[in-house]
Design an enzyme around this catalytic site. Sequence first.
Site, PDB file in Angstrom:
ATOM      1  CG  ASP A 103      -1.932  -1.006   1.483  1.00 45.35           C
ATOM      2  OD1 ASP A 103      -2.258  -1.617   0.259  1.00 45.35           O
ATOM      3  OD2 ASP A 103      -2.191  -1.368   2.490  1.00 45.35           O
TER       4      ASP A 103
HETATM    5  N1  URA Z   1      -1.283  -6.121   3.906  1.00 48.42           N
HETATM    6  C1  URA Z   1      -1.615  -4.438   3.956  1.00 48.42           C
HETATM    7  O1  URA Z   1      -2.562  -4.164   4.622  1.00 48.42           O
HETATM    8  N2  URA Z   1      -0.960  -3.583   3.355  1.00 48.42           N
HETATM    9  C2  URA Z   1       0.109  -4.100   2.662  1.00 48.42           C
HETATM   10  O2  URA Z   1       0.689  -3.050   1.953  1.00 48.42           O
HETATM   11  C3  URA Z   1       0.513  -5.424   2.646  1.00 48.42           C
HETATM   12  C4  URA Z   1      -0.115  -6.268   3.398  1.00 48.42           C
END
Ligand code: URA
Length: 246
Positions: A103
């Site tokens: 993310d």
């Molecule tokens: N889980 C999440 O919530 N975000 C990420 O970037 C990777 C795994």
Amino acid sequence: MERLQKILAQAGVASRRKCEEMIQAGLVEVNGEKVTELGAKADPAADVITVNGKRIRGEKKLYLMLNKPKGVITSATDPQGRKVVTDFLPGIKERVYPVGRLDYDTEGLLLLTNDGEFANLLTHPSHHVPKTYLATVRGVPHGTSLEKLQKGIKLEDGMTAPAEVEYHDIDTEKNQATISITIYEGRNRQVRRMFDAIHHPVIRLKRVRFGELPLSPLPRGKYRHLNEEEIKELRDIAMKSHNIHK
Ligand code: URA
């Protein structure tokens, strides 16, 4: 010389099986000649290989690890001009793609490659490659809440697979805890949603391990090339996890 389906898969055309179907369907040409036999070989550096009339590249394969900072998009380009992970790869002229995604606000270990087959192997849902995160969350979760995450918890898109969860650090003054969590899936915002489900929202999320490969000691915003052994270990773990979970 390599088998045509392997060359196509490595160039990111599709999985090896799909590439075999494409060859049999007569979509592939080598130096202007249609090839429909599966045993056929070619030289990716010297031969002109086309799929549906489009030439594939026979570039050198690159395997990189980046310590992604937060506030960066896991993508090769962004139409809105925001910072993207490839901005952190000075000196890399080849076009590489992220293996899965982190993310915008997640930091840590991100693999990038131009080997499409390698990327598929590591991200395919049936391969269950472990990924470990340090999640700093609001409040200090009870052991019973962590057990729920461990066993599997219901999210909008179904139950999560069993995970490994342990306390990494507890800060009672700030009323927050850092939990190490290893998941074997890669659903969208999965770790954040898992902690939301036990009412301990994530404040900071960092991926610290992919398969057996640790992030440290790579500084934030820096990248490095993986060595042969690391590439092999990642391939092996994807195959092994695939067989265990079959
Ligand atoms: N889980 C999440 O919530 N975000 C990420 O970037 C990777 C795994």
